[in-house]
Design a protein around this motif. Structure first.
Motif, PDB file in Angstrom:
ATOM      1  N   LYS A 135      58.446  34.414  42.631  1.00 61.26           N
ATOM      2  CA  LYS A 135      57.126  33.875  42.299  1.00 61.26           C
ATOM      3  C   LYS A 135      56.030  34.870  42.679  1.00 61.26           C
ATOM      4  CE  LYS A 135      54.120  29.914  43.038  1.00 61.26           C
ATOM      5  NZ  LYS A 135      53.929  28.642  43.743  1.00 61.26           N
ATOM      6  N   LYS A 136      56.168  35.517  43.858  1.00 61.61           N
ATOM      7  CA  LYS A 136      55.172  36.520  44.272  1.00 61.61           C
ATOM      8  C   LYS A 136      55.099  37.661  43.267  1.00 61.61           C
ATOM      9  CE  LYS A 136      55.191  35.924  49.279  1.00 61.61           C
ATOM     10  NZ  LYS A 136      55.562  36.533  50.560  1.00 61.61           N
ATOM     11  N   VAL A 137      56.267  38.141  42.844  1.00 61.51           N
ATOM     12  CA  VAL A 137      56.304  39.232  41.866  1.00 61.51           C
ATOM     13  C   VAL A 137      55.671  38.776  40.554  1.00 61.51           C
ATOM     14  CG1 VAL A 137      57.871  40.632  40.449  1.00 61.51           C
ATOM     15  CG2 VAL A 137      58.294  40.376  42.890  1.00 61.51           C
ATOM     16  N   TYR A 138      55.995  37.560  40.127  1.00 68.73           N
ATOM     17  CA  TYR A 138      55.468  37.008  38.872  1.00 68.73           C
ATOM     18  C   TYR A 138      53.947  36.888  38.948  1.00 68.73           C
ATOM     19  CZ  TYR A 138      54.608  33.585  35.169  1.00 68.73           C
ATOM     20  OH  TYR A 138      54.134  32.930  34.074  1.00 68.73           O
ATOM     21  N   VAL A 139      53.434  36.323  40.044  1.00 69.81           N
ATOM     22  CA  VAL A 139      51.986  36.153  40.198  1.00 69.81           C
ATOM     23  C   VAL A 139      51.303  37.514  40.268  1.00 69.81           C
ATOM     24  CG1 VAL A 139      50.193  35.323  41.777  1.00 69.81           C
ATOM     25  CG2 VAL A 139      52.120  33.861  41.215  1.00 69.81           C
ATOM     26  N   SER A 140      51.912  38.456  40.973  1.00 69.67           N
ATOM     27  CA  SER A 140      51.351  39.799  41.063  1.00 69.67           C
ATOM     28  C   SER A 140      51.268  40.447  39.682  1.00 69.67           C
ATOM     29  CB  SER A 140      52.208  40.648  41.997  1.00 69.67           C
ATOM     30  OG  SER A 140      51.769  41.959  42.015  1.00 69.67           O
ATOM     31  N   ASP A 141      52.327  40.295  38.887  1.00 67.65           N
ATOM     32  CA  ASP A 141      52.320  40.833  37.522  1.00 67.65           C
ATOM     33  C   ASP A 141      51.232  40.168  36.675  1.00 67.65           C
ATOM     34  OD1 ASP A 141      54.380  42.538  38.112  1.00 67.65           O
ATOM     35  OD2 ASP A 141      55.935  41.331  37.128  1.00 67.65           O
ATOM     36  N   LEU A 142      51.093  38.842  36.820  1.00 66.74           N
ATOM     37  CA  LEU A 142      50.055  38.144  36.066  1.00 66.74           C
ATOM     38  C   LEU A 142      48.659  38.625  36.459  1.00 66.74           C
ATOM     39  CD1 LEU A 142      51.223  34.402  35.945  1.00 66.74           C
ATOM     40  CD2 LEU A 142      51.135  36.036  34.070  1.00 66.74           C
ATOM     41  N   GLU A 143      48.447  38.827  37.770  1.00 65.00           N
ATOM     42  CA  GLU A 143      47.139  39.291  38.234  1.00 65.00           C
ATOM     43  C   GLU A 143      46.824  40.689  37.708  1.00 65.00           C
ATOM     44  OE1 GLU A 143      47.517  38.870  42.453  1.00 65.00           O
ATOM     45  OE2 GLU A 143      46.814  36.790  42.435  1.00 65.00           O
ATOM     46  N   SER A 144      47.814  41.579  37.744  1.00 67.42           N
ATOM     47  CA  SER A 144      47.567  42.933  37.235  1.00 67.42           C
ATOM     48  C   SER A 144      47.319  42.898  35.730  1.00 67.42           C
ATOM     49  CB  SER A 144      48.722  43.867  37.583  1.00 67.42           C
ATOM     50  OG  SER A 144      49.894  43.477  36.922  1.00 67.42           O
ATOM     51  N   ARG A 145      48.055  42.055  35.026  1.00 63.56           N
ATOM     52  CA  ARG A 145      47.844  41.911  33.574  1.00 63.56           C
ATOM     53  C   ARG A 145      46.451  41.345  33.294  1.00 63.56           C
ATOM     54  NH1 ARG A 145      48.331  43.306  28.615  1.00 63.56           N
ATOM     55  NH2 ARG A 145      48.967  41.766  27.101  1.00 63.56           N
ATOM     56  N   ALA A 146      46.014  40.377  34.092  1.00 64.64           N
ATOM     57  CA  ALA A 146      44.682  39.798  33.915  1.00 64.64           C
ATOM     58  C   ALA A 146      43.606  40.857  34.161  1.00 64.64           C
ATOM     59  CB  ALA A 146      44.490  38.610  34.856  1.00 64.64           C
ATOM     60  N   ASN A 147      43.816  41.699  35.177  1.00 62.18           N
ATOM     61  CA  ASN A 147      42.853  42.778  35.447  1.00 62.18           C
ATOM     62  C   ASN A 147      42.791  43.767  34.285  1.00 62.18           C
ATOM     63  OD1 ASN A 147      42.006  41.823  37.931  1.00 62.18           O
ATOM     64  ND2 ASN A 147      43.580  42.947  39.057  1.00 62.18           N
ATOM     65  N   GLU A 148      43.958  44.138  33.749  1.00 60.92           N
ATOM     66  CA  GLU A 148      43.992  45.053  32.604  1.00 60.92           C
ATOM     67  C   GLU A 148      43.245  44.452  31.417  1.00 60.92           C
ATOM     68  OE1 GLU A 148      48.008  46.013  31.507  1.00 60.92           O
ATOM     69  OE2 GLU A 148      48.495  46.758  33.504  1.00 60.92           O
ATOM     70  N   LEU A 149      43.512  43.174  31.140  1.00 57.87           N
ATOM     71  CA  LEU A 149      42.863  42.522  30.005  1.00 57.87           C
ATOM     72  C   LEU A 149      41.358  42.403  30.226  1.00 57.87           C
ATOM     73  CD1 LEU A 149      45.499  39.764  29.172  1.00 57.87           C
ATOM     74  CD2 LEU A 149      44.983  41.823  27.848  1.00 57.87           C
ATOM     75  N   GLN A 150      40.944  42.125  31.464  1.00 54.49           N
ATOM     76  CA  GLN A 150      39.514  42.023  31.770  1.00 54.49           C
ATOM     77  C   GLN A 150      38.821  43.378  31.560  1.00 54.49           C
ATOM     78  OE1 GLN A 150      37.830  39.125  32.577  1.00 54.49           O
ATOM     79  NE2 GLN A 150      36.045  40.428  32.233  1.00 54.49           N
ATOM     80  N   ASN A 151      39.464  44.461  32.036  1.00 55.62           N
ATOM     81  CA  ASN A 151      38.904  45.810  31.834  1.00 55.62           C
ATOM     82  C   ASN A 151      38.805  46.147  30.350  1.00 55.62           C
ATOM     83  OD1 ASN A 151      38.666  46.185  34.576  1.00 55.62           O
ATOM     84  ND2 ASN A 151      40.624  47.269  34.771  1.00 55.62           N
ATOM     85  N   ASN A 152      39.853  45.820  29.612  1.00 50.45           N
ATOM     86  CA  ASN A 152      39.866  46.067  28.172  1.00 50.45           C
ATOM     87  C   ASN A 152      38.757  45.274  27.492  1.00 50.45           C
ATOM     88  OD1 ASN A 152      40.711  47.023  25.696  1.00 50.45           O
ATOM     89  ND2 ASN A 152      42.414  45.596  25.506  1.00 50.45           N
TER      90      ASN A 152
END
Length: 137
Positions: A86-103
């Motif tokens: 779950k930690k890995v999954y949430v971490s991946d989601l957070e990094s993906r959200a940051n990438e999408l926000q920057n984009n």
């Protein structure tokens, strides 16, 4: 009149397995496979009772406790692994959200720039058109 024990098909010869009791559990010491004698606890056809039925009938409390502790340990390990996944999954989601926000921020900036450029070009176009005389009509 003599009382005799009924023979249940178990012989007490030296080739039969010997049971050894240690700390509340029973170990079965079987004879070697070369002597040609089958182990009655491994042969489900002997006496018409399968070993699965024997195991179900008399479960040792120590064995129950061992199985319970083993299951508890498995559950704890499984829960810990689930938390790590779950930690890995949430971490991946957070990094993906940051990438999408920057984009998204970059795209919004580009839209703003292009909108301003479009407005400026339209004004230039209007200013460079030849003026027509309404009187010549």
């Amino acid at each position: 009149m003599s009382l005799q024990r009924p023979n249940n098909g178990n012989s007490s010869s030296s080739s039969s397995p010997k049971k050894h009791k240690t700390a509340g559990s029973t170990c079965v010491l079987s004879s070697s496979a070369d002597d040609g004698v089958t182990n009655p606890e491994l042969d489900p056809t002997q006496n018409g009772v399968s070993t699965a039925n024997k195991r179900r009938r008399g479960r040792n409390p120590v064995d129950k406790e061992y199985r319970s502790l083993k299951r508890l340990l498995r559950n704890r390990v499984s829960a810990q692994q689930a938390r790590e996944r779950k930690k890995v999954y949430v971490s991946d989601l957070e990094s993906r959200a940051n990438e999408l926000q920057n984009n998204n921020d970059q795209l919004e900036e580009k839209i703003s720039t292009l909108t301003n450029e479009n407005t400026m070009l339209r004004k230039m176009l209007i200013n460079t058109r030849p003026k027509t005389d309404d009187n010549n009509h």
